[in-house]
Write an enzyme that holds these catalytic residues in place. Structure first.
Site, PDB file in Angstrom:
ATOM      1  N   LYS A 187       2.644  -7.859  16.103  1.00 45.53           N
ATOM      2  CA  LYS A 187       2.668  -9.017  15.201  1.00 45.53           C
ATOM      3  C   LYS A 187       4.102  -9.477  14.943  1.00 45.53           C
ATOM      4  CE  LYS A 187      -1.562  -7.893  12.668  1.00 45.53           C
ATOM      5  NZ  LYS A 187      -2.097  -7.433  11.370  1.00 45.53           N
ATOM      6  N   ASN A 225      -3.793  -6.394  16.543  1.00 50.49           N
ATOM      7  CA  ASN A 225      -3.701  -5.875  15.179  1.00 50.49           C
ATOM      8  C   ASN A 225      -2.553  -4.889  14.981  1.00 50.49           C
ATOM      9  OD1 ASN A 225      -4.916  -3.896  16.722  1.00 50.49           O
ATOM     10  ND2 ASN A 225      -6.277  -3.198  15.100  1.00 50.49           N
ATOM     11  N   CYS A 226      -1.751  -4.652  16.005  1.00 50.30           N
ATOM     12  CA  CYS A 226      -0.586  -3.763  15.904  1.00 50.30           C
ATOM     13  C   CYS A 226       0.532  -4.478  15.134  1.00 50.30           C
ATOM     14  CB  CYS A 226      -0.111  -3.392  17.299  1.00 50.30           C
ATOM     15  SG  CYS A 226       1.460  -2.509  17.341  1.00 50.30           S
ATOM     16  N   ASP A 227       1.074  -3.820  14.119  1.00 47.06           N
ATOM     17  CA  ASP A 227       2.123  -4.433  13.299  1.00 47.06           C
ATOM     18  C   ASP A 227       3.355  -4.804  14.111  1.00 47.06           C
ATOM     19  OD1 ASP A 227       0.592  -4.314  11.006  1.00 47.06           O
ATOM     20  OD2 ASP A 227       1.429  -2.409  10.348  1.00 47.06           O
TER      21      ASP A 227
END
Length: 114
Positions: A14, A9-11
């Site tokens: 991603k 879920n880390c931008d």
């Protein structure tokens, strides 16, 4: 085979995954939260990159730590903290098999993966 370490879920993770996928570059994703991290691998990263570089001081995990922990951090406590709370490791970490690289930038990845 490349391995990308991080949390899904880390931008920034991603972005790195999207960049690799868009170019058809094969890699394995290692989710710290689900798969954990063994101490010997972490110590090898500390030897190569330095504990200070691996410690993510910008994230919420760091900010939630008591002041006494943040102020008294050293290599030993940093390693223990990263093993207990892998979300505090700067990410993504790209392992090419020959070297490890922290963070993501398109320029850096282009140079590494030519």
């Amino acid at each position: 085979m490349l391995t990308l370490y991080g949390i899904p879920n880390c931008d920034t993770v991603k972005k790195a995954r999207a960049w690799l996928n868009a170019r058809g570059i094969a890699y394995q994703f290692h989710d710290y939260k689900k798969q954990g991290l063994d101490e010997s691998r972490l110590r090898a990263w500390v030897d190569e990159l330095g504990w200070d570089a691996l410690l993510n001081r910008r994230g919420t995990t760091w900010r939630r730590l008591p002041d006494a922990v943040r102020e008294g951090i050293d290599e030993t406590t940093a390693i223990q903290l990263m093993l207990e709370q892998p979300s505090i490791i700067r990410r993504p970490l790209l392992d090419t098999g020959e070297s490890r690289h922290l963070g993501f930038s398109e320029t850096q990845y282009e140079e590494l993966l030519r």
